[in-house]
Design an enzyme around this catalytic site. Sequence first.
Site, PDB file in Angstrom:
ATOM      1  N   GLU A   1       0.832  -1.218   0.000  1.00 18.35           N
ATOM      2  CA  GLU A   1       0.000   0.000   0.000  1.00 18.35           C
ATOM      3  C   GLU A   1       0.866   1.267   0.000  1.00 18.35           C
ATOM      4  O   GLU A   1       0.628   2.207   0.745  1.00 18.35           O
ATOM      5  CB  GLU A   1      -0.944  -0.006   1.203  1.00 18.35           C
TER       6      GLU A   1
ATOM      7  N   GLU B   1      -7.094  -7.413  -0.676  1.00 20.55           N
ATOM      8  CA  GLU B   1      -7.592  -7.300   0.703  1.00 20.55           C
ATOM      9  C   GLU B   1      -9.083  -7.019   0.666  1.00 20.55           C
ATOM     10  O   GLU B   1      -9.517  -5.873   0.601  1.00 20.55           O
ATOM     11  CB  GLU B   1      -6.887  -6.177   1.481  1.00 20.55           C
TER      12      GLU B   1
END
Length: 628
Positions: A180, A260
């Site tokens: 991320e 995710e």
Amino acid sequence: MGIFVLFFLVLVPLCEQTWGSRYFTIDYNANCFKKDGECFRYISGSIHYFRIPSYYWRDRLLKMYMAGLNAVQIYIPWNFHEPFPGVYDFNGDRDLIHFLNLTSELGLLVIIRAGPYICAEWDMGGLPGWLLNKKNIALRTSDPDYLNAVDSWLSVLLPMLKPKLYNNGGNIISVQVENEYGSFAACDYNYLRHLLHKFQLYLGKDVVLFTTDGDGEGYLRCGSLQELHATVDFGPGGNATKAFELLRKFQPDGPLVNSEYYTGWLDYWGEKHSTTSKELVSQSLVDILETGASVNMYMFEGGTNFGYWNGADFQKTYKPVTTSYDYDAPLSEAGDPTDKLDKIRSVISQFQPVPQGPVPPPTQKLRYGSVSLKKIGSLVDFLDIFTPSHPVETQYPVTFEDVKQYFGFVLYRTRLPRDVLTPTPLSTCSNGVHDRAYIAIDGVFKGLLERDNVSKILVSGKASDWIDVLVENMGRINFGASFNDFKGLVTNLTLGEEVLTDWLVYPLNLDGPISEGWPHISFSSNDVSTGPSFYSGTLQILTLADTFISLQHWAKGQVWINGFNLGRYWAARGPQITLYVPVNILKLGENTVVVLELEQAPPDPPSVMFIDKPILNSTVYKSKSSLL
């Protein structure tokens, strides 16, 4: 000679067929992963081996396999395996290769998220605290000091993974580079390119490498990189079609992936226990799978932040994560199948075959009842045990990192410079304490200073009385820009207008002596007092099973059973009241319970209760005014 040539000609094609057909790659023309030449879609779940005792790894993985998953996704926390520079630990509950071998035995493919930063609500996002020994280090950038440490770590980790790659006969199908990164302000493409080079150097150029970022254009712009397969993450209730359309701006071809997909959410101390309905999770999973995308469910089992491993967020204020990482996941913190798992298994069965037979049942839980505890003594009574070397002498306070104490507690001690006959403010600058400081004058507990909440208390005493400031590291920030999260007294402490000087600093190694059987002494008294003190008792066990220790009437502290650090409790704030006790740390007969209570023990006689169900949703929020 002719027979040998014939044998060789026959053998070579056979070998080529065996290894040549075993291959995992991306087909950008067909927009899919190719596994052994066929388009392939994975339905995966996240599991953190570092949050689960190795005793239970097979149990949890088997339940995931029987739920219908064909892959698992795992993070690798750097700080879990390199506690000090150049010191590596891959033994016991840190035995990564053993965990990977179990996934292979159970027929599960593996998606590795190797970091070096992982977030995961883990202390400092998996980065070692010792990186902060260099005060001005720029983490997650091209800073040479940071890259040198990263390169050293990757030179150890990645060669361990290479034999486990699918193309090399193992079961690792893809490896994430960083994590991320688009959410991090630095947006340093040279840093990502450096990591890409290192991953390809050690793993080869045929491995599938990927990035993961939130479903926002800014996140994907800074987090994705040419030569790395871009994936996205979003939770239930989101618009899967819209998220994947955005992803296509940065990843025009290749398989779509939600790396995710959130089955629940984490908890913070002082806030309500987070839950997400099984109906919402299952319906949104259908929406993702109907697009043809691969998906990883985060988390499938969360586990536990044993010891001091929890991280913290910084959202205007500092927010430490609870010890339980239950996550309201399909498998509970203790590995028990939930109704949410049943719904997810039903959804998966609509898209791919699931194994025949039921998911294994919950492990046995027992209610062992109440255990009385007696006070051993105040923490400062045992400084010679927990700091056997001399304390550090310093004019002004130094940080945890300065004294090479990366977790737990440090005691700062000085003397009152004069008589203080009327209550006088003992204070620090805003956020000068990281993260909580328990104050005693001449052995009498006076109160606490707390990051973002309490910056002063009133004290009095006589000249030369000891001022004891026990500082607790509540977990380093794991997400956002503020990664240089130094711990301890990070600014001076003042008494009225006078800056306090001439400190003795005691790095406290609590886990070492306690793991070796401390206390080896008889109880000092039945007295129960305020302030940081140790209590101990004995749990008698005739039948071994998992259990939960309830700290219902305690305030805040740490618990060890048979020397194993279960983690923090904060019953005075919640929402978590119990700590998970896995069976592998228990034994038949006598089990030693040690509690470090930091504020106020229950009325005499203090006790703890061992029950067969967790209490994770009892929030007792305290306002700033009530803490003053």
